[in-house]
Design an enzyme around this catalytic site. Sequence first.
Site, PDB file in Angstrom:
ATOM      1  N   ASP A  35       0.845  -1.201   0.000  1.00  0.00           N
ATOM      2  CA  ASP A  35       0.000   0.000   0.000  1.00  0.00           C
ATOM      3  C   ASP A  35       0.881   1.252   0.000  1.00  0.00           C
ATOM      4  O   ASP A  35       0.700   2.166  -0.832  1.00  0.00           O
ATOM      5  CB  ASP A  35      -0.889  -0.051   1.247  1.00  0.00           C
ATOM      6  CG  ASP A  35      -2.020   0.958   1.255  1.00  0.00           C
ATOM      7  OD1 ASP A  35      -2.242   1.623   0.233  1.00  0.00           O
ATOM      8  OD2 ASP A  35      -2.681   1.068   2.301  1.00  0.00           O
ATOM      9  N   TYR A 127      -0.972  -8.555   7.522  1.00  0.00           N
ATOM     10  CA  TYR A 127      -2.228  -9.200   7.919  1.00  0.00           C
ATOM     11  C   TYR A 127      -2.079 -10.693   8.231  1.00  0.00           C
ATOM     12  O   TYR A 127      -3.049 -11.346   8.613  1.00  0.00           O
ATOM     13  CB  TYR A 127      -3.325  -8.946   6.887  1.00  0.00           C
ATOM     14  CG  TYR A 127      -3.937  -7.555   6.980  1.00  0.00           C
ATOM     15  CD1 TYR A 127      -3.533  -6.649   7.956  1.00  0.00           C
ATOM     16  CD2 TYR A 127      -4.937  -7.150   6.102  1.00  0.00           C
ATOM     17  CE1 TYR A 127      -4.095  -5.377   8.045  1.00  0.00           C
ATOM     18  CE2 TYR A 127      -5.510  -5.879   6.193  1.00  0.00           C
ATOM     19  CZ  TYR A 127      -5.081  -4.995   7.157  1.00  0.00           C
ATOM     20  OH  TYR A 127      -5.649  -3.736   7.245  1.00  0.00           O
TER      21      TYR A 127
HETATM   22  P1  ADP Z   1      -1.383  -7.049   3.967  1.00  0.00           P
HETATM   23  O1  ADP Z   1      -1.594  -5.964   5.007  1.00  0.00           O
HETATM   24  O2  ADP Z   1      -2.622  -7.282   3.115  1.00  0.00           O
HETATM   25  O3  ADP Z   1      -0.824  -8.301   4.550  1.00  0.00           O
HETATM   26  P2  ADP Z   1       1.241  -6.157   2.982  1.00  0.00           P
HETATM   27  O4  ADP Z   1       1.507  -4.991   2.107  1.00  0.00           O
HETATM   28  O5  ADP Z   1       1.774  -6.112   4.372  1.00  0.00           O
HETATM   29  O6  ADP Z   1      -0.355  -6.401   2.939  1.00  0.00           O
HETATM   30  O7  ADP Z   1       1.823  -7.462   2.286  1.00  0.00           O
HETATM   31  C1  ADP Z   1       1.219  -8.120   1.206  1.00  0.00           C
HETATM   32  C2  ADP Z   1       2.297  -8.720   0.332  1.00  0.00           C
HETATM   33  O8  ADP Z   1       2.823  -7.708  -0.530  1.00  0.00           O
HETATM   34  C3  ADP Z   1       3.478  -9.285   1.090  1.00  0.00           C
HETATM   35  O9  ADP Z   1       3.790 -10.555   0.512  1.00  0.00           O
HETATM   36  C4  ADP Z   1       4.600  -8.279   0.804  1.00  0.00           C
HETATM   37  O10 ADP Z   1       5.886  -8.886   0.780  1.00  0.00           O
HETATM   38  C5  ADP Z   1       4.217  -7.818  -0.577  1.00  0.00           C
HETATM   39  N1  ADP Z   1       4.773  -6.538  -1.053  1.00  0.00           N
HETATM   40  C6  ADP Z   1       5.242  -5.482  -0.346  1.00  0.00           C
HETATM   41  N2  ADP Z   1       5.647  -4.495  -1.184  1.00  0.00           N
HETATM   42  C7  ADP Z   1       5.414  -4.938  -2.449  1.00  0.00           C
HETATM   43  C8  ADP Z   1       5.629  -4.402  -3.760  1.00  0.00           C
HETATM   44  N3  ADP Z   1       6.152  -3.178  -3.942  1.00  0.00           N
HETATM   45  N4  ADP Z   1       5.272  -5.160  -4.845  1.00  0.00           N
HETATM   46  C9  ADP Z   1       4.724  -6.381  -4.681  1.00  0.00           C
HETATM   47  N5  ADP Z   1       4.503  -6.943  -3.476  1.00  0.00           N
HETATM   48  C10 ADP Z   1       4.840  -6.232  -2.371  1.00  0.00           C
END
Ligand code: ADP
Length: 174
Positions: A35, A127
Amino acid sequence: MTVRIEAVQGDITAEQVDAIVNAANSSLLGGGGVDGAIHRAAGPALLAECRRVRQEEYPDGLPTGRAVATGAGDLAARWVIHTVGPDRHRGQTDPALLASCFTESMRVAAALGASSAAFPAISAGVYGWDVEEVASTAVGAVRGLSDDGGAGSVELVRFVLFSPDALAAFEAQL
Ligand code: ADP
């Protein structure tokens, strides 16, 4: 038409697809993880749009499992589709809620007329879901929608995974 499903390792903000799906939180006002990366890369126009959607459509926040689209600011994509994954740390352990993130995002993409969409591993970060369960739920949801003829204009779904482990989990489902 059957949706082509791919998995790649990379940074989702660099994807050249019509729609990038954001693992948002219900505030729609940005956060950490993917995000934060999407908001940094998209610039302030994305936050401004999210604020407007929040005020006009979801004053109480976007519910878990739902999805909503905005423009994509400075990103190469045309749209960002924001969805709120279930938070295992808050007891949200129902895989149907996670599947809903993928199917609702697909429905929003189809309503926009998008032909390609990139998804992160929703709920596999902060999460707290196991990435294997996210991978099987994600691929199952997209395949199911495609088999039911519900994918509309969407021809390509690309899962963009940050880590080699996450990539391996998704590849095992394909
Ligand atoms: P949530 O709160 O839904 O768990 P997160 O952002 O913490 O969301 O993580 C969801 C996934 O996205 C994780 O596997 C994380 O490693 C990954 N992630 C983080 N940054 C990026 C990015 N720039 N591109 C793709 N995936 C990402």
